[in-house]
Design a protein around this motif. Structure first.
Motif, mmCIF file in Angstrom:
data_model
loop_
_atom_site.group_PDB
_atom_site.id
_atom_site.type_symbol
_atom_site.label_atom_id
_atom_site.label_comp_id
_atom_site.label_asym_id
_atom_site.label_seq_id
_atom_site.Cartn_x
_atom_site.Cartn_y
_atom_site.Cartn_z
ATOM 1 N N LEU A 70 80.998 51.199 66.166
ATOM 2 C CA LEU A 70 79.754 51.288 66.935
ATOM 3 C C LEU A 70 79.368 49.942 67.558
ATOM 4 O O LEU A 70 78.257 49.778 68.048
ATOM 5 C CB LEU A 70 78.628 51.770 66.005
ATOM 6 C CG LEU A 70 78.790 53.227 65.524
ATOM 7 C CD1 LEU A 70 77.749 53.544 64.456
ATOM 8 C CD2 LEU A 70 78.648 54.175 66.702
ATOM 9 N N ARG B 112 75.980 48.650 69.580
ATOM 10 C CA ARG B 112 75.084 47.560 69.144
ATOM 11 C C ARG B 112 74.935 46.549 70.283
ATOM 12 O O ARG B 112 73.822 46.154 70.641
ATOM 13 C CB ARG B 112 75.682 46.873 67.907
ATOM 14 C CG ARG B 112 75.668 47.766 66.662
ATOM 15 C CD ARG B 112 76.055 47.000 65.406
ATOM 16 N NE ARG B 112 76.116 47.919 64.249
ATOM 17 C CZ ARG B 112 77.225 48.541 63.864
ATOM 18 N NH1 ARG B 112 78.366 48.340 64.507
ATOM 19 N NH2 ARG B 112 77.222 49.368 62.836
ATOM 20 N N LEU C 56 72.681 47.942 72.955
ATOM 21 C CA LEU C 56 71.280 48.086 72.513
ATOM 22 C C LEU C 56 70.558 46.746 72.544
ATOM 23 O O LEU C 56 69.362 46.674 72.812
ATOM 24 C CB LEU C 56 71.230 48.658 71.094
ATOM 25 C CG LEU C 56 71.190 50.191 70.997
ATOM 26 C CD1 LEU C 56 71.243 50.640 69.551
ATOM 27 C CD2 LEU C 56 69.941 50.741 71.675
ATOM 28 N N PHE C 57 71.297 45.683 72.275
ATOM 29 C CA PHE C 57 70.629 44.366 72.228
ATOM 30 C C PHE C 57 70.902 43.561 73.489
ATOM 31 O O PHE C 57 70.754 42.341 73.496
ATOM 32 C CB PHE C 57 71.096 43.599 70.982
ATOM 33 C CG PHE C 57 70.674 44.270 69.704
ATOM 34 C CD1 PHE C 57 71.590 44.964 68.930
ATOM 35 C CD2 PHE C 57 69.343 44.258 69.316
ATOM 36 C CE1 PHE C 57 71.186 45.633 67.784
ATOM 37 C CE2 PHE C 57 68.929 44.923 68.153
ATOM 38 C CZ PHE C 57 69.848 45.614 67.387
ATOM 39 N N PHE D 40 74.244 56.406 76.697
ATOM 40 C CA PHE D 40 72.803 56.255 76.406
ATOM 41 C C PHE D 40 71.986 56.955 77.485
ATOM 42 O O PHE D 40 71.041 57.693 77.216
ATOM 43 C CB PHE D 40 72.432 54.760 76.372
ATOM 44 C CG PHE D 40 72.614 54.123 75.023
ATOM 45 C CD1 PHE D 40 72.040 54.688 73.892
ATOM 46 C CD2 PHE D 40 73.367 52.971 74.876
ATOM 47 C CE1 PHE D 40 72.227 54.123 72.645
ATOM 48 C CE2 PHE D 40 73.555 52.389 73.633
ATOM 49 C CZ PHE D 40 72.987 52.961 72.516
ATOM 50 N N PHE E 117 71.052 56.147 66.843
ATOM 51 C CA PHE E 117 70.684 55.062 67.779
ATOM 52 C C PHE E 117 69.481 54.282 67.244
ATOM 53 O O PHE E 117 69.453 53.053 67.264
ATOM 54 C CB PHE E 117 70.350 55.642 69.161
ATOM 55 C CG PHE E 117 71.538 56.298 69.835
ATOM 56 C CD1 PHE E 117 72.829 55.864 69.550
ATOM 57 C CD2 PHE E 117 71.358 57.359 70.703
ATOM 58 C CE1 PHE E 117 73.927 56.473 70.143
ATOM 59 C CE2 PHE E 117 72.458 57.968 71.316
ATOM 60 C CZ PHE E 117 73.744 57.527 71.031
ATOM 61 N N LEU F 121 70.612 52.002 64.524
ATOM 62 C CA LEU F 121 71.332 50.808 65.033
ATOM 63 C C LEU F 121 70.339 49.812 65.621
ATOM 64 O O LEU F 121 70.452 48.606 65.430
ATOM 65 C CB LEU F 121 72.319 51.225 66.131
ATOM 66 C CG LEU F 121 73.578 51.984 65.705
ATOM 67 C CD1 LEU F 121 74.431 52.316 66.920
ATOM 68 C CD2 LEU F 121 74.396 51.127 64.734
ATOM 69 N N GLY F 122 69.353 50.355 66.322
ATOM 70 C CA GLY F 122 68.445 49.457 67.040
ATOM 71 C C GLY F 122 67.380 48.870 66.149
ATOM 72 O O GLY F 122 67.040 47.703 66.290
ATOM 73 N N GLU G 120 69.032 48.512 61.335
ATOM 74 C CA GLU G 120 70.145 47.606 61.001
ATOM 75 C C GLU G 120 69.776 46.125 61.119
ATOM 76 O O GLU G 120 70.139 45.331 60.255
ATOM 77 C CB GLU G 120 71.360 47.919 61.889
ATOM 78 C CG GLU G 120 72.650 47.934 61.091
ATOM 79 C CD GLU G 120 73.810 48.494 61.909
ATOM 80 O OE1 GLU G 120 73.900 48.121 63.098
ATOM 81 O OE2 GLU G 120 74.579 49.298 61.369
ATOM 82 N N PRO G 121 69.025 45.721 62.171
ATOM 83 C CA PRO G 121 68.641 44.294 62.182
ATOM 84 C C PRO G 121 67.878 43.885 60.917
ATOM 85 O O PRO G 121 67.922 42.736 60.487
ATOM 86 C CB PRO G 121 67.749 44.190 63.419
ATOM 87 C CG PRO G 121 67.948 45.435 64.199
ATOM 88 C CD PRO G 121 68.528 46.480 63.296
ATOM 89 N N ARG H 221 74.115 44.812 58.609
ATOM 90 C CA ARG H 221 75.175 45.807 58.819
ATOM 91 C C ARG H 221 75.989 45.979 57.556
ATOM 92 O O ARG H 221 75.807 45.291 56.574
ATOM 93 C CB ARG H 221 76.102 45.302 59.961
ATOM 94 C CG ARG H 221 75.408 45.288 61.305
ATOM 95 C CD ARG H 221 76.258 44.625 62.343
ATOM 96 N NE ARG H 221 77.632 45.163 62.335
ATOM 97 C CZ ARG H 221 78.511 44.847 63.277
ATOM 98 N NH1 ARG H 221 78.185 44.019 64.244
ATOM 99 N NH2 ARG H 221 79.727 45.344 63.250
ATOM 100 N N THR I 270 75.814 51.955 56.992
ATOM 101 C CA THR I 270 76.409 53.018 57.828
ATOM 102 C C THR I 270 76.355 54.352 57.089
ATOM 103 O O THR I 270 75.967 55.381 57.655
ATOM 104 C CB THR I 270 77.875 52.637 58.137
ATOM 105 O OG1 THR I 270 77.924 51.252 58.437
ATOM 106 C CG2 THR I 270 78.406 53.444 59.301
#
Lengths: 315, 69, 286, 448
Positions: free
Chosen positions: A71, A75, A78-79, A287, B22, B25-26, B29-30, B34, B39
């Motif tokens: 993924l 990532r 997204l950032f 997306f 999504f 992940l956005g 996870e921060p 990770r 996961t």
């Protein structure tokens, strides 16, 4: 898609009377087979390719398709600051352009509907902007927008109005692209709305007029509800096309000045076909597709419900 | 539950699953970093939400069926 | 709609506004056609010149030097064939959705969702697919390889079917069912009913769909740019030959654009009658 | 007049060579992808010359300059064999070579040493060499210098006013500070006087290529290289401070440029020059000289001058002809490259107004005669530039990611020029973008 349409349990009235229900269903599926053949192949194959690429490292100028990266692409995208900036630009553009086009289009339709003569000439002039390709006339609008040699600034100057730097000023560059899009697509909305208007049956309006309803009430109660399906379809189509805007930006401003007019698809084009990072480009496309799917599950609900109910009512 | 309802519920469940992935992940996870744990957790949560939605739709369809009969 | 007597001042305001709308729509095209007759010296000058000695050099340059008419014919061939495919396949499918609710709305939703995937992410897979098809025997025979019309025709059909189907479904649903049932009772087969009864009634709606499909094919840029090289480039790609190291040759570009608008305009004017009746599909219902 | 005389001479030479025994049927088809509209009539002559002496049929595919890179890469990646000879910008050579899209021509050119030595050395290293191989021949150079309105610079009234204001004589600027002063000096509103006459419309000191095109970094390369810095240091990282400094000065200079600067590239600046709106250019492509020289017809009393760029450092490079790896006829394609890059074709090309890459043609007495000033007036300056920049190399052209960096640089740079971000933010953003493209420091392979 939205709520289930077939009323549960009621099932469809058997209409075996018409030469065997089975052949009806078979006939129905046979009818859509050719169209679906093309759509399935040429939609699912590229989508599958994009999904596969979005899970791998893929730079066409660095050995093409490479190892599986899970993924990570998602990532990175997204950032990615530019990605979110381009989404903001796309949304700003879509809301402004589609909003203006619908309002002006409907207003023009009402204007023309009341006119008695000259309707056909005006209608054919209105189709002019549509008959030209954005990639060609957009190029010519760049000439019109030129601060020194352009006609628009010359007209404004001779009227003493300020002469803006249409495509170079960071504050108005996006609105210049919106103005071009409005010029090209408002007639599309106007023509369809006008057709819808002129196809409304007379009787309800005459009745309303007899009991002296005010124009505003007639509009709210009669005209708009009856026009709703056509206008709704146009709104959906314009929104999808505005969210995928590429030609106008590529020809007028190339995303400039800076990234002020860089829409999502233009950033995707730059990533995919200039940097050849097909992995990031495919991930962004996914997306984009996902966001649009979620939005249209709700947005298409009324229209789909109407189609399916009218189809069932007539079986 | 007719095929059409099942398809509809299934499609919405997939959207929910992807949405959770999504979002995870956005946003998540921060925060928690990770790794395999995050996961696996993510997949479980996403599957859970999707499954819950399908179950909800099944119940609603059955309730509608009883009321009609 | 409302036929109430209208105050004269109100109607002059209406025509003033209509004039404004017409000016806004037509001025850029008028200026483009005007520029197509301007000699180079009169184009990139400030202030812009309204009066000049007209010349046909730009058209000669576009037609003779840059062989622009070939691009127009390429686009015409690709657009018309794609439109025929879209209308035929679209009408069949739309009738099935409108009358038999095939797929209960889910297939309709899927069809429209194919328009939601950005073309850029699709263009490379298409490039590779058509390259491989082009290398096969059938590919060469059916002219479906790169820089061949087949590649564009299939892509344009694919990209315009969703819009056409959705538009046609609403047209078909406005045709009253009784007409079909009576025809079926007279013993006509389903296909005959479709051909003899339904299609003629829906013809105006089909005409409208055809016009808009043709417009969308005519204006397309990205696929034409990637899938063709020289022999089969279309108008939107052909304009590139007016970009020079001395900059954009605005005169020939204007001439080329005017040449590109003409066929479309003639077609739309011819279809004007159908468009009016088509878009007033409700007349039958009223 | 000059062209016909020359062509006659060259044509005669053609007849002398034995008539080519080659029927049309078995002519080898070659496709050359090149820049749209680039001296199209001269191209027809060059190709005809080649077809007269070689058994080949050349099909020219014109592509817009801004799309040339991505269109060619797609065809190379697809290995479609669509293009036999490709046209590469200097920054793209390493990219195409590293990916095996083009064939090395080292062996082919081994016995054509005199042809290689005829290309100006600095140009040869920059455009042809990568990783120890030679990848083709340059055939058109867009090396940058400085173009200005000589009549304004030599006007007594203006010289006096300038000396009074700045304390030194008005002359061709030798550094970017003088260039800035001159730009400020000549920027005037409508109504003020220029050379004694009142101005009908605003006049600007300098024409800048600050539009959303790659040419903005070509202009910025002059001041950066002039300050002894480079876009990438030897470790492959962006020299952020140098970029920020050059950007700050550039933004300052934008005040003395027409508002359209933010939307135009070289053709826009030339239109401004020909319409009598600007006094001079920044570091500007000298191949546009024939275009700039027409100002003497469109603006009364104008006389155009050409010189080296301030600080004797400006963007340098040329379009390289290379042979595609997927070409079906590599041998004939290499003959084509050698022919077009060779003296015979380059002479014809220069006569038509093209800017040649061969020193022999640059020094050709007949071509550089005064009466051909309108077409070859810039040849003398080009020779000076190739001397003063001899041995110069930029790391931007020696990294396989050069093309991709070159295609993204304009975004942060133009954001700063347009005022969307500050110079510092733009410099850091450029550093991050380059690090993302190269996945860390960029690998630099010295040209030798």
């Amino acid at each position: 898609m939205a709520a289930t349409y077939a009323t549960a349990g009621a099932g469809r009235p058997a209409h075996a009377a018409r030469g065997g229900g089975m052949s009806d269903r078979a006939f129905a599926w046979a009818l859509i087979a050719p169209a679906m053949a093309i759509i399935l192949v040429f939609a699912l194959v590229p989508l599958g390719y994009a999904v596969m690429v979005s899970f791998r490292m893929a730079d066409l100028t660095r050995g093409g398709l490479r190892e599986f990266v899970g993924l990570d692409n998602y990532r990175t995208v997204l950032f990615d600051q530019s990605f979110w900036e381009s989404i903001a630009v796309t949304l700003k553009f879509t809301v402004a352009a589609v909003g203006l086009e619908m309002i002006l289009g409907i207003a023009i339709a009402f204007l023309l509907h009341g006119a008695t003569h000259g309707k056909t000439i005006v209608r054919s002039i209105l189709i002019l902007p549509l008959a030209t390709a954005p990639a060609v006339t957009g190029l010519f609008w760049r000439n019109l927008y030129d601060p020194q040699f352009g006609v628009i600034n010359w007209l404004l100057g001779s009227l003493g109005l300020p002469e803006p730097n249409w495509l170079g000023d960071i504050d108005i560059a996006l609105w210049s692209v919106v103005l071009f899009d409005v010029w090209q697509w408002t007639p599309f909305v106007a023509l369809i709305a006008l057709a819808g208007l002129s196809s409304l049956p007379r009787e309800p309006f005459e009745a309303a007029e007899l009991d002296g309803a005010s124009t505003w009430r007639v509009l709210r109660v009669l005209t708009f509800p009856m026009l709703a399906p056509v206008l709704f379809l146009v709104l959906i189509l314009r929104t999808i096309d505005s969210l995928r805007l590429y030609d106008a930006v590529a020809v007028l401003t190339r995303g400039g000045p800076g990234t002020v007019t860089e829409t999502m698809t233009f950033y995707l084009f730059r990533t995919g076909l200039k940097l050849f990072r097909m992995d990031y480009a495919s991930t962004m496309a996914i997306f984009f597709l996902y966001a649009l799917l979620v939005a249209s599950v709700f947005a298409l609900r009324p229209l789909l419900k109407q189609f399916t109910e009218r189809a069932q009512a007539q079986n | 539950m007719t095929f059409s309802q099942a398809w509809d519920a299934g499609f919405m469940a997939v959207l929910i699953f992807l949405g959770t992935v999504f979002a995870w992940l956005g946003l998540v996870e921060p925060v928690i970093g990770r790794g395999l744990l995050s996961t696996v957790l993510m997949t479980l949560v996403a599957l859970g939400l999707g499954g819950a939605f399908v179950a909800h739709r099944k119940r609603r369809a059955r309730k509608l069926l009883e009321s009609v009969r | 709609m409302l036929q109430r007597p209208v105050h004269p001042a109100f109607s002059t305001l209406r025509y003033a506004l209509i004039l404004l709308v017409v000016l806004f729509a037509a001025f850029p095209i008028f200026w483009m056609i005007l520029t197509s007759f301007k000699p180079p010296g009169d184009i990139m000058v400030s202030p812009p010149r309204l009066f000049f000695s007209p010349t046909l050099d730009n058209y000669v340059h576009a037609i003779v030097d840059k062989d622009f008419l070939r691009y127009v014919t390429n686009t015409l061939i690709v657009s018309v064939i794609s439109t025929v495919f879209v209308v035929v396949l679209g009408s069949l499918a739309a009738y099935s959705f409108a009358r038999y609710n095939t797929g209960d709305g889910h297939i309709l939703f899927f069809i429209l969702s194919t328009k939601m995937f950005p073309a850029i992410a699709v263009v490379l897979p298409y490039f590779l697919i058509f390259r491989d098809i082009g290398r096969t025997g059938i590919g060469q025979f059916l002219q479906i390889g790169l820089d061949k019309p087949g590649a564009l025709i299939i892509s344009y059909t694919m990209f315009n079917l969703p819009f056409a189907i959705w538009l046609l479904v609403s047209f078909f649903q406005d045709i009253p069912r009784e007409l079909e049932d009576s025809a079926r009772l007279d013993g006509l087969s389903r296909l005959k009913v479709l051909r003899k009864v339904v299609l003629p009634l829906a013809a105006p709606g089909i005409a409208v769909t055809a016009i808009f499909t043709l417009i969308f094919c005519w204006n397309e840029f990205l696929f034409a740019y990637i899938l063709t090289r020289k022999t089969w480039s279309t108008v939107t790609v052909g304009v590139e030959s007016f970009f020079t190291l001395q900059g954009i040759l605005w005169g020939p570009v204007a001439a080329a654009a005017t040449l590109a608008v003409l066929p479309m305009l003639l077609f739309v004017l011819a279809m004007q009658r159908w468009m009016v009746r088509g878009l007033t599909f409700g007349a039958v219902r009223g | 007049m000059i062209r016909s005389a020359l062509l006659g001479g060259v044509a005669a030479a053609c007849l002398v060579t034995p008539a080519l025994a080659c029927e049309d049927a078995d002519r080898v088809p070659l496709t050359w992808s090149t820049i749209a509209g680039f001296y199209t009539d001269a191209m027809a002559d060059l190709v005809a010359g080649f077809e007269a002496t070689h058994c080949a049929k050349v099909n020219i595919v014109n592509i817009d300059n801004s799309q040339l890179y991505n269109k060619q890469v797609i065809e190379m990646v697809g290995a479609t064999g669509a293009y036999d000879i490709v046209t590469l910008e200097t920054s793209e050579k390493a990219d195409f070579a590293e990916n095996g899209f083009i064939l090395p021509m080292t062996d082919y050119l081994a016995d054509k040493q005199e042809l290689l030595n005829d290309v100006a050395p600095v140009l040869a290293t920059m455009t042809t060499r990568y990783n120890g191989d030679i990848w083709g021949l340059p055939y058109y150079t867009y090396t940058a210098g400085f173009i200005y309105r000589a009549d304004l610079f030599e006007d007594a009234g203006e010289k006096e006013a300038f000396k009074a204001k700045y304390g030194y004589d008005l002359a061709v600027p030798t550094d970017w500070q003088q260039h800035r002063d001159i730009a400020e000096f000549f920027t005037r509103k409508a109504g003020e006087t220029l050379k004694g006459e009142p101005l009908a419309k605003d006049f600007y000191g300098v024409g800048l290529m600050a539009g959303p095109f790659p040419e903005i970094q070509d202009e910025l390369s002059g001041p950066i290289w002039g300050a002894g810095a480079d876009w990438l240091d030897d470790e492959g990282n962006v020299q952020t401070a140098a970029v920020e400094k050059a950007l700050t000065d550039y933004i300052e200079l934008l005040k003395f440029a027409p508002p359209a600067a933010l939307t135009v590239t070289y053709d826009g600046v030339m239109n401004q020059m020909k319409d009598g709106q600007i006094a001079m250019t920044h570091g500007f492509f000298l191949d546009q000289w024939p275009n700039a020289a027409t100002t003497e017809q469109s603006v009364p009393g104008a006389r155009m001058g050409v010189a080296e760029a301030p600080g004797k450092k400006a963007y340098i490079g040329g379009f390289l002809l290379a042979v595609a790896e997927s070409s079906a006829h590599p041998e004939e394609a290499m003959d084509f490259v050698a022919y077009i890059g060779g003296p015979e074709a380059q002479k014809k090309f220069a006569a038509a107004g093209g800017t040649t890459t061969l020193t022999s043609v640059l020094n050709d007495p007949e071509l550089t005669a005064p009466e051909n000033r309108a077409k070859t007036g810039h040849f003398g300056t080009l020779r000076q530039i190739f001397q003063s920049m001899d041995g110069f190399q930029s790391n931007l052209f020696n990294t396989p990611y050069g093309a991709k960096i070159y295609n993204t640089m304009q975004i942060p740079l133009q954001s700063a020029a347009a005022g969307q971000t500050t110079a510092a933010e733009a410099a850091t953003r450029l550093t991050d973008e380059v690090a993302k493209i190269c996945g860390g420091p960029c690998p630099i392979a010295k040209g030798e």
